[in-house]
Scaffold this motif. Structure first.
Motif, mmCIF file in Angstrom:
data_model
loop_
_atom_site.group_PDB
_atom_site.id
_atom_site.type_symbol
_atom_site.label_atom_id
_atom_site.label_comp_id
_atom_site.label_asym_id
_atom_site.label_seq_id
_atom_site.Cartn_x
_atom_site.Cartn_y
_atom_site.Cartn_z
ATOM 1 N N ALA A 179 55.038 14.394 -4.294
ATOM 2 C CA ALA A 179 53.579 14.390 -4.116
ATOM 3 C C ALA A 179 52.950 13.851 -5.400
ATOM 4 O O ALA A 179 52.923 14.549 -6.416
ATOM 5 C CB ALA A 179 53.074 15.801 -3.817
ATOM 6 N N PRO A 180 52.421 12.609 -5.392
ATOM 7 C CA PRO A 180 51.970 11.959 -6.628
ATOM 8 C C PRO A 180 50.578 12.391 -7.094
ATOM 9 O O PRO A 180 49.677 11.566 -7.290
ATOM 10 C CB PRO A 180 52.009 10.478 -6.254
ATOM 11 N N HIS A 181 50.386 13.686 -7.314
ATOM 12 C CA HIS A 181 49.068 14.180 -7.707
ATOM 13 C C HIS A 181 48.617 13.598 -9.047
ATOM 14 O O HIS A 181 47.443 13.245 -9.216
ATOM 15 C CB HIS A 181 49.086 15.707 -7.784
ATOM 16 N N ALA A 182 49.530 13.511 -10.023
ATOM 17 C CA ALA A 182 49.140 13.020 -11.350
ATOM 18 C C ALA A 182 48.675 11.567 -11.289
ATOM 19 O O ALA A 182 47.719 11.185 -11.962
ATOM 20 C CB ALA A 182 50.309 13.169 -12.330
ATOM 21 N N LEU A 183 49.336 10.752 -10.475
ATOM 22 C CA LEU A 183 48.933 9.360 -10.328
ATOM 23 C C LEU A 183 47.541 9.267 -9.704
ATOM 24 O O LEU A 183 46.697 8.482 -10.153
ATOM 25 C CB LEU A 183 49.948 8.606 -9.478
ATOM 26 N N VAL A 184 47.308 10.078 -8.675
ATOM 27 C CA VAL A 184 45.989 10.082 -8.030
ATOM 28 C C VAL A 184 44.914 10.505 -9.026
ATOM 29 O O VAL A 184 43.843 9.893 -9.108
ATOM 30 C CB VAL A 184 45.999 11.017 -6.801
ATOM 31 N N GLN A 185 45.199 11.542 -9.820
ATOM 32 C CA GLN A 185 44.221 12.001 -10.807
ATOM 33 C C GLN A 185 43.967 10.938 -11.864
ATOM 34 O O GLN A 185 42.832 10.751 -12.314
ATOM 35 C CB GLN A 185 44.726 13.290 -11.483
ATOM 36 N N ALA A 186 45.026 10.201 -12.265
ATOM 37 C CA ALA A 186 44.853 9.140 -13.254
ATOM 38 C C ALA A 186 43.968 8.023 -12.710
ATOM 39 O O ALA A 186 43.117 7.481 -13.417
ATOM 40 C CB ALA A 186 46.208 8.578 -13.670
ATOM 41 N N VAL A 187 44.138 7.685 -11.427
ATOM 42 C CA VAL A 187 43.306 6.658 -10.798
ATOM 43 C C VAL A 187 41.865 7.129 -10.742
ATOM 44 O O VAL A 187 40.937 6.377 -11.056
ATOM 45 C CB VAL A 187 43.834 6.321 -9.386
ATOM 46 N N TRP A 188 41.648 8.369 -10.354
ATOM 47 C CA TRP A 188 40.285 8.900 -10.287
ATOM 48 C C TRP A 188 39.640 8.942 -11.667
ATOM 49 O O TRP A 188 38.429 8.754 -11.799
ATOM 50 C CB TRP A 188 40.294 10.294 -9.682
ATOM 51 N N THR A 189 40.437 9.205 -12.700
ATOM 52 C CA THR A 189 39.901 9.258 -14.061
ATOM 53 C C THR A 189 39.260 7.931 -14.442
ATOM 54 O O THR A 189 38.224 7.882 -15.098
ATOM 55 C CB THR A 189 41.019 9.603 -15.063
ATOM 56 N N HIS A 190 39.897 6.832 -14.002
ATOM 57 C CA HIS A 190 39.431 5.514 -14.406
ATOM 58 C C HIS A 190 38.552 4.825 -13.361
ATOM 59 O O HIS A 190 37.766 3.960 -13.692
ATOM 60 C CB HIS A 190 40.628 4.620 -14.730
#
Length: 400
Positions: free
Chosen positions: A102-113
């Protein structure tokens, strides 16, 4: 009688869980992880060199199981570099130790930027995300290089990412009055966006319209010559009709071809062009390059794809009646888990992963095609390890 040697099992594959309309993100990641050049840096090189500073956040030396825990962490971090998240998810995918992640960290990184553009539970465009991902990673590498780190950004360019995907397009305008030629070189950081030719009268669908060859799509982006009215020539001062051509200059290691399928007309409005595109397993781009002598000059110092021959590595597919809705998934060829595998095709559909027949791949509704230089490492083996400092120093491209 000697016992029969055990057969080597096909390399396992790890799927990515859909976290609410994140199929566009999953399909792009699975596409890029099968690019030897991309994986060679964001997985192999970083893993060998860690700990190191890459972008605004340093990358630690951690075990793969720790990276998986970080990749699935739901808590929003105060700061997260996209390069760090990409490295973490690639560590998990390349290990083959888990059936899904479950790529939660990747999704959060995308939302950050870019939270507004790729909002949660909203249908998003995979091509737009691909362009964003490459552009953002390039920014992080440039920022790291400017700070004296080892990211490898080049002056005024995306550096390493340009070396992987940057495609030089040379535009020439020939004056119809005096014959003078003006030239401009552009660098596309995420490959080439091509369009389908105009459909037959009355439109057409995937079922009723004839298939279109990929060559015809590339011709729309790289015309050999097309008229340009009202051209003001700097040499003779005339305002006349000129001819414009667009050819390829220096070539990247990996060639990304994004197929624009959104059309608009007064009868249908905004709609999807679902015609089938026939794409080859091997692609030679020699016919779209600048003249031989100029091509050699443009590619001076370029070892990758020097002869313009590429092999198909992955296909990103869109299924659905409209580009505003539907589903994305990918096909990829070549196992990479510990260098083991049969090099066959596999379908990566969120967390569902299964073998795929070549005919099914070639008949898919392609949205993005990933070709890699034929001289690149074989699909069944790992990318060659990068000597310290070699991979992070991009080749210098000739500018016009």
């Amino acid at each position: 009688v000697a016992p029969e040697a055990p057969r080597a099992a096909a390399a396992p594959r790890t799927g990515l869980k859909n976290l609410g309309n994140t199929c566009y993100m999953n399909s792009v990641v699975q596409l890029l992880v099968h690019c030897d050049a991309f994986r060679g840096f964001f997985l192999d090189f970083i893993k060998q060199q860690a700990p190191l500073a890459l972008g605004p956040v340093g990358i630690k030396r951690e075990a793969t199981i720790t990276w998986k825990a970080s990749a699935e962490e739901k808590k929003k971090p105060s700061e997260l570099a996209l390069a760090t998240a990409v490295h973490g998810i690639l560590r998990v995918l390349a290990s083959g130790r888990w059936s899904s992640c479950a790529p939660h960290a990747l999704v959060q990184a995308v939302w950050t930027h870019r939270g507004c553009q790729f909002a949660n539970r909203r249908q998003n465009d995979a091509q737009e995300f691909l362009f964003f991902l490459i552009d953002r990673l390039s920014e992080e590498l440039r920022a790291d290089a400017a700070a004296g780190g080892s990211g490898g950004g080049g002056s005024g360019s995306g550096g390493l990412l340009d070396d992987f995907f940057g495609l030089e397009v040379v535009q020439e305008v020939k004056c119809g009055s005096c014959g003078a030629v003006s030239r401009r070189t552009e660098l596309g950081g995420a490959g080439l966006l091509v369009s389908l030719p105009e459909p037959p009268a009355g439109g057409g669908t995937l079922k009723t319209s004839p298939a279109v060859a990929l060559d015809a799509c590339v011709d729309t982006a790289l015309p050999a010559a097309e008229p340009l009215d009202g051209f003001a020539c700097d040499k003779c001062g005339a305002r006349c009709r000129a001819s414009v051509s667009r050819r390829l200059g220096a070539l990247p290691r990996a060639l990304l071809l994004s197929i624009a399928r959104t059309r608009f007309d007064l009868k249908k409005g905004r709609h999807k062009d679902a015609r089938m595109v026939r794409f080859p397993l091997e692609l030679d781009v020699a016919r779209w390059r600048v003249e031989e002598g100029e091509a050699k000059a443009a590619a001076e110092g370029e070892a990758a794809a020097a002869d313009g021959k590429y092999v198909l590595r992955a296909v990103l597919v869109h299924s659905g009646r409209s580009t505003d809705q539907g589903h994305y998934y990918s096909f990829a060829r070549g196992a990479f888990v510990d260098g083991i595998g049969d090099g066959g095709w596999v379908e990566l559909n969120d967390e569902r992963v299964k073998a795929a027949e070549e005919g099914k791949v070639l008949g898919a509704e392609a949205f993005v095609l990933l070709y890699e230089a034929a001289a690149a490492p074989a699909a069944g083996g790992p990318a060659a390890p990068a000597p310290a400092g070699a991979e992070v120093e991009p080749k210098r491209r000739r500018r016009s």
